[in-house]
Scaffold this active site. Sequence first.
Site, PDB file in Angstrom:
ATOM      1  N   ASN A  58       0.829  -1.212   0.000  1.00 42.42           N
ATOM      2  CA  ASN A  58       0.000   0.000   0.000  1.00 42.42           C
ATOM      3  C   ASN A  58       0.862   1.260   0.000  1.00 42.42           C
ATOM      4  OD1 ASN A  58      -2.291  -1.574   0.098  1.00 42.42           O
ATOM      5  ND2 ASN A  58      -2.733  -1.172   2.249  1.00 42.42           N
ATOM      6  N   ARG A 388     -11.090  -4.816 -13.672  1.00 43.12           N
ATOM      7  CA  ARG A 388     -10.004  -5.705 -13.255  1.00 43.12           C
ATOM      8  C   ARG A 388     -10.540  -7.133 -13.294  1.00 43.12           C
ATOM      9  NH1 ARG A 388      -6.279  -2.076 -11.022  1.00 43.12           N
ATOM     10  NH2 ARG A 388      -7.179  -0.350  -9.845  1.00 43.12           N
ATOM     11  N   ARG A 418      -5.538   1.444 -13.091  1.00 44.11           N
ATOM     12  CA  ARG A 418      -4.155   1.631 -12.672  1.00 44.11           C
ATOM     13  C   ARG A 418      -3.498   0.327 -12.206  1.00 44.11           C
ATOM     14  NH1 ARG A 418      -4.639   5.585  -8.787  1.00 44.11           N
ATOM     15  NH2 ARG A 418      -4.431   7.254 -10.325  1.00 44.11           N
ATOM     16  N   HIS A 448     -15.873   2.582 -14.563  1.00 46.75           N
ATOM     17  CA  HIS A 448     -15.692   1.841 -13.314  1.00 46.75           C
ATOM     18  C   HIS A 448     -16.947   1.055 -12.935  1.00 46.75           C
ATOM     19  CE1 HIS A 448     -14.752   1.539  -8.863  1.00 46.75           C
ATOM     20  NE2 HIS A 448     -13.616   1.162  -9.406  1.00 46.75           N
ATOM     21  N   TYR A 481     -12.284  -9.870  -1.032  1.00 49.67           N
ATOM     22  CA  TYR A 481     -12.940  -8.563  -0.948  1.00 49.67           C
ATOM     23  C   TYR A 481     -14.390  -8.775  -0.557  1.00 49.67           C
ATOM     24  CZ  TYR A 481      -9.162  -6.166  -3.559  1.00 49.67           C
ATOM     25  OH  TYR A 481      -7.968  -5.630  -3.967  1.00 49.67           O
ATOM     26  N   ARG A 577     -13.821   3.100   4.771  1.00 47.34           N
ATOM     27  CA  ARG A 577     -12.635   2.259   4.959  1.00 47.34           C
ATOM     28  C   ARG A 577     -11.338   3.057   4.904  1.00 47.34           C
ATOM     29  NH1 ARG A 577     -11.605  -1.126   0.141  1.00 47.34           N
ATOM     30  NH2 ARG A 577      -9.961   0.371  -0.324  1.00 47.34           N
ATOM     31  N   HIS A 605     -15.125  -3.633   0.698  1.00 48.63           N
ATOM     32  CA  HIS A 605     -15.110  -3.018  -0.627  1.00 48.63           C
ATOM     33  C   HIS A 605     -16.492  -2.618  -1.134  1.00 48.63           C
ATOM     34  CE1 HIS A 605     -14.071  -3.022  -5.074  1.00 48.63           C
ATOM     35  NE2 HIS A 605     -13.086  -2.304  -4.574  1.00 48.63           N
TER      36      HIS A 605
END
Length: 698
Positions: A58, A388, A418, A448, A481, A577, A605
């Site tokens: 991270n 993703r 990304r 997204h 997740y 979060r 998530h």
Amino acid sequence: METLDPPRSAVPALTEAGLYLPGLTSLLEFNRRVLAQAEDRSLPLLERLRFLTIFSNNLDEFFEVRVAGLKQQVRFGIQTSGPDGVQAPQALQRISVLAHGLVGEAYRLLAEELNPALEAEGIRLLDRAHLSPGQLRWVRRHFTAEVLPVLTPVALDTAHPFPRVLNKGLSFIASLEGHDAFGRESAVAVLPVPRSLPRLLRIPPEVAEGPNDFVPLSAIVDENMADLFPGMQVTGCFPFRITRDSELWVDEEEVDNLLQALKGQLPRRNYGEAVRLEVGDGCPNEMTQLLLHKTDLGPDDLYRVSGPVNLNRLAGLYGLVDRPDLKFKPFEPGVPARLKQSESIFETLARGDLLLHHPYESFEPVLELVRQAAADPEVLAVKQTLYRTGADSPIVAALMEAARAGKDVTAVVELRARFDEAANIELATRLQQAGANIVYGIVGYKTHAKMLLVVRREGKRLKRYVHLGTGNYHALTARIYSDLSYLTCDKEVGEDVHALFLELTGLGKAPRLKRLWQSPFTLHSGLVELIDAEAAEAQAGRPARIEARVNGLSDPWVIQALYRASQAGVPIELLVRGICALRPGVPGVSETIRVRSVVGRFLEHARVYRFHAAGQDRVFCSSADWMERNLLRRVEIAFPISDDRLKQRVIEECLAPHLRDNAQAWQLQSDGSYLRVQPAPGEAPYCAQADLLQRLAR
């Protein structure tokens, strides 16, 4: 009687910088909570090590993207600030102080707690000083056969400038004495270590002292550095790592082919501007000054570490060590009973909507929808957004199968996800070769939204089946997740999703949607309107309440609406979060707002919004966080949960447990710090994730 309420003149304007927490330091505070998981002795030992490597990963991304962006602002003299009023130079100073403290704590934890605990369990990570003579002989043989042939040291002189060192790659700087075959004398050499070499090696049984003895590649190279400079004396050898700006810059309006443009830019990620230098704590000052000079970095960018310069490499231990007793107990995701009653997912959805709560419930039904669509002769078209998906994605395989079977397959692939750009370029190419229609969304707006549409002929009519999600179409992350999947054949939802795909692949005005909200058009305004409606209800003396769960909250217009609602007396419970720019507990502004963050085994998530709405209890699930980028610069969706049974499930599984959690929850204070929530006297510990595992998993 004296009132405790401040006079209206004392209440700050809702645009005052002091009402907003700095977003990037807030993100570092989230990483502090991840590090706290590594410090938690109640967790299995290898899971604690895994949290330490997640913390490190991270932090790498934080520097590659966030710090790099601030440094660019400084470099180009951009004088902008967010709602908190903090400009880039001040933000970089704050970040440096916080990040240095966090890094120091991480390495202290590794040295003083995790390494001794691992060694007590027979898991040893050996450095040069702790290798036996037999192990040293094996290290030398391995170096000569497997490592030395691919190494290329560079002596620094007028003919050999400082080499291009890969982003986050392991490198060494060495000090030398003596003359080489040409009579040259060079005091310093740099050795980049190729990524093709494994960073962690198990010592073979014939020389190991236990089943889980490991040696890092850095120790192997360090031990044999003299072999790279025959006839010279190596007087010092020190590992270092450079973190670089990893943002890809493509002028989408000027390029003809976005895929090819991004493909050409990917190598740049390895050699962007340096943003951080990590060195071992034994590296002498003259060496660190040389490295800082060559990377154009300052003292605040230097991180001296008492251990491996890349903690991420320790993540390999988790898979290499077969010790289930030192890991979380495995579980089998649950499957709703309705799915077991019929082999056809189309028949199941025809009987009613379906909600899946991952990872507690299986992601397999989503995969099965695409697989059955590929095999069903009555299915005419499949349309899907892909942000993703992961390598060897079963979703992509099913879409390719559908295309080969003659279905009309359309995939909206977001090439600009990304750090997944290369993977998405590859999957887009594979899908196109299989016969699918591939588009890359809207110029200037990342796609997204998570949408899947199947068009099926049933008798004389066409019927739409839809999956909407809060997470990605990624089978692996669906096991780690916490996300929601909503499957339906509702007519209006299907029409809305169809209209959105037409918008993404074609041209035209924004469609008028019947059920869904979409950014950048209706989602932002819809949220503000519902928040303001709760404020109006409270001002009229009627019940009002807002509950929301998001990954990030930084949009100033949403925050101001929440402040207005709090001033009106609306109880507001927020689960955020990561980044949170809202400052709770400010007198006269945000006294009724509570902000919590839950950090545990699974990454929280899912995005869920709940509004009392005059007793209607309106509940939305979404792909969008409450951030400017999501609400104004991306294609996102929020979808309502109308079925009362499913609505209650969302409330009871995604909101209520986390608001009750007193084991893995942290509460945001008005000064921006977080305090871990503790059970009240006499109250039993309650962990939301453990409860949901027990309720939903097999």
